[in-house]
Each structure stands twice: as structure tokens, then as C-alpha cells.
Design a protein around this motif. Structure first.
Motif: not given
Length: 343
Positions: A71-72, A90, A95, A118-120, A140, A338
Motif C-alpha cells: 500500500e505504501v 507510483r 503511495r 513522494y506523496d508525502q 504534501r 495516503i
């Protein structure tokens, strides 16, 4: 998670903290692909093999993500994770989160192209936030404080402590720190002092600081014992760091020292005062003169030093652990969409 996982590091403790939050974590350890090299021949071989290690590291990240239907993908710093790997993750619906606990964004193996994917980006540095928001957008970026590793940074002694040193500083050399510790060595020539970390030998040669160098770093359990077995632990940071001139106000050491039962004298700033009460849970200094003054005071007032160390430990444990930071991080990622919310 793709990062380093040695005993006592942020990556390992954060992974365990996330497991405690109900996450399943698969680890891809950077050190397995880019091992530390000792000796000339080993360093040469390591340099020659580095491109192959980086490629293998990135392949393993992609393979693990595919095998577990990730998932991440969470990394600490993101060193040597390429933009191509991040783009492939991605494209597969993974994520991407970078937990960033260092002062600058110019580490070997990093690139602006990778950071853009990066998403965050969640920094432990409050002074990063304006830069991150301006560069990547407020949605973000985020902030979570440093923390200590509960399985490592803990007290061993409950009563009498077998002190090895009166004064210690643990950290790698910088000219900024050298000036402080040289002043301490000159002010307390008859006290047991330890300077522990890399890079001190050459600049200290021929100075009052030279006899006090341990000569090698301490890690893991031995790092924690060095803190606990020092009457006074001096906590300061590198000083201004290029290219932006940023300098730390807190670091992992800010939390590791009280968590390990040590009395902490910390470089003074508003952020550390928001975390601990000076004179009650830690004490602070502003320059070399005030550092030496505070050291002299607490060497003469053992009861006050012990009382403050105990109060600092109570403030820090467990509130400032990486278990607690993992919970903050998980909540932030859930709020930002996220990750799925946990039941």
C-alpha cells in the motif's frame, strides 16, 4: 520500508512502532546492498561494486512491493532510491512517503527528481517546513518530531550508577562543536571527559581535547550506556550546514539522552524549551562560557543533577519515543488519505 535497520537507528525503531500500530512491514535493508567498508582494499572494492548494489537495492524494493501488494513504500531519507524506482511504484498504485530526519537534502544518493515523486515528505525539522511547503506544497509535507528507540535508549540502573565520565559529548566532529568541547577540556582539566564519535582525532591533535577522545563511535546498547554512565551529557548539533545554512535546534540526541537516563545540557532554543523545562527536566547553555558555568554547577550539585535527570526521563518516556512518533505519522498519513484508516 526501504532504509537502514541497524540496532538503535530511526528506521528500525520506526518500523517496530508502525507494527505496534497494526501495520505489516516488509524491510529492505540498504546496508545489505551498500555495506560499510573498512580498509583500503575493501573500500576500493566497495566503490567499484556500489552501482551494482544500488541497482540490486532498487530491484528488491520493486520486487517486495509487488510480492506483498504494498500500500505504501516508506523510507527514511530515501538515499539511493532512484526516481525510476519511485515512478514505477507510483505506476503500480503504491503511495510514497519519505520520513526525513536530517538537516540537509543533499545526501549522496538523493536527487530533486526523486523528492518530487513522494506523496508525502515528513520532516523532523521545523525549520524545513517553509522550504518544503514552497517546493512541494503544504498538502504534501508534514512535521513529526524526532524520537528515541525504546528497545535501545533505556535506563539500566535504578540506584547507584557506575559513572565512567563526568562530562561527555557523543557526536561526529564539526568545527562548531569542537570550539565548545575544547573550552570544556580547558575549563575542567582534572575531570574525566569523553568525546565520542568520528572525525575528532586530527583536529584535536596537540590540543587539550586530545586525551579525552574515545577514538571510535559507540552504537546501540553501548551508546545508551555511555549516556547513562556520564554525569553530564552535552547536547549540541553540527552548526550551519551547506548549502542552505540550516542548523539543528533538536536532533535524535535531544530525546536519546533523557530516555537513557542521562542528565542533558542542551544548546538553548525555543524548540527544546517547548519539549523540556530548563532547570527542571534538562538544563541549557547559550555559549561556551555558560556551558562551562552550568557544568561546574552540576558537578557540585549532585542531588539537583540527579533530580533533573529523573524528571527529564519521566517527561521523555514514553511520550517522545519512536512508538509515539509512529502513531503521529500513521495518523498524519491517514488524515492525508495516503493510507486507509485503521479500525
Amino acid at each position: 520500508m526501504a532504509t537502514e535497520f541497524w540496532h538503535g537507528c530511526t528506521g528500525r525503531a520506526l518500523a517496530q512502532g508502525l507494527r505496534n500500530q497494526g501495520w505489516d512491514v516488509a524491510e529492505v535493508d540498504l546496508v545489505a546492498y551498500l555495506g560499510r567498508a573498512n580498509g583500503l582494499i575493501h573500500r576500493i572494492a566497495n566503490r567499484l561494486l556500489t552501482p551494482y548494489g544500488i541497482a540490486a537495492y532498487n530491484r528488491e524494493i520493486l520486487e517486495q512491493a509487488d510480492q506483498i501488494d504494498a500500500e505504501v513504500m516508506l523510507t527514511v531519507k530515501g538515499s539511493y532510491i532512484t526516481a525510476d524506482t519511485l515512478a514505477a511504484l507510483r505506476a503500480g498504485g503504491v503511495r510514497l512517503v519519505n520520513f526525513y530526519p536530517d538537516v540537509a537534502y543533499n545526501h549522496a544518493g538523493s536527487s530533486p527528481e526523486a523528492y518530487q515523486l513522494y506523496d508525502q515528505i515528513v520532516s523532523t525539522k521545523s525549520y524545513h517546513l517553509d522550504h518544503l511547503r514552497d517546493t512541494y506544497g503544504a498538502e504534501r509535507t508534514g512535521f513529526v518530531h524526532h524520537g528515541y528507540a525504546p528497545l535501545v535508549h533505556a535506563r539500566q540502573y535504578r540506584d547507584a550508577v557506575p559513572y565512567r565520565w563526568d562530562i561527555s559529548h557523543i557526536g561526529n566532529f564539526s568545527p562548531y562543536k569542537f570550539d565548545y568541547m575544547l573550552a570544556v577540556a580547558r575549563a575542567f582539566p582534572d575531570r574525566k571527559i569523553a568525546v565520542i564519535g568520528n572525525g575528532w582525532s586530527k583536529p584535536a591533535r596537540g590540543t587539550a581535547l586530545e586525551p579525552h577522545l574515545l577514538g571510535h563511535p559507540l552504537m546501540g546498547d553501548y551508546f545508551a550506556r555511555a549516556i547513562e554512565e556520564s554525569r553530564i551529557n552535552v547536547a549540541m548539533h553540527h552548526g550551519p550546514v551547506p548549502p542552505d545554512g540550516w542548523q539543528d535546534v533538536t536532533s535524535t540526541r535531544t530525546f536519546e539522552i533523557p530516555a537513557s537516563g542521562g542528565f542533558m545540557l542542551h544548546i538553548d532554543n525555543d524548540e527544546v524549551r517547548s519539549l523540556f523545562v530548563p532547570g527542571e527536566e534538562i538544563d541549557v547553555f547559550a555559549d561556551a562560557a555558560s556551558l562551562c558555568d552550568r557544568i561546574g554547577h552540576y558537578l557540585e550539585h549532585e542531588d539537583a543533577r540527579r533530580r533533573i535527570a529523573a524528571a527529564g526521563h519521566a517527561r521523555c518516556v514514553p511520550a517522545y519515543s519512536l512508538d509515539a512518533r509512529a502513531r503521529e505519522l500513521a495518523n498524519l498519513l491517514s488524515e492525508r488519505g495516503i493510507v486507509r484508516g485503521r479500525a
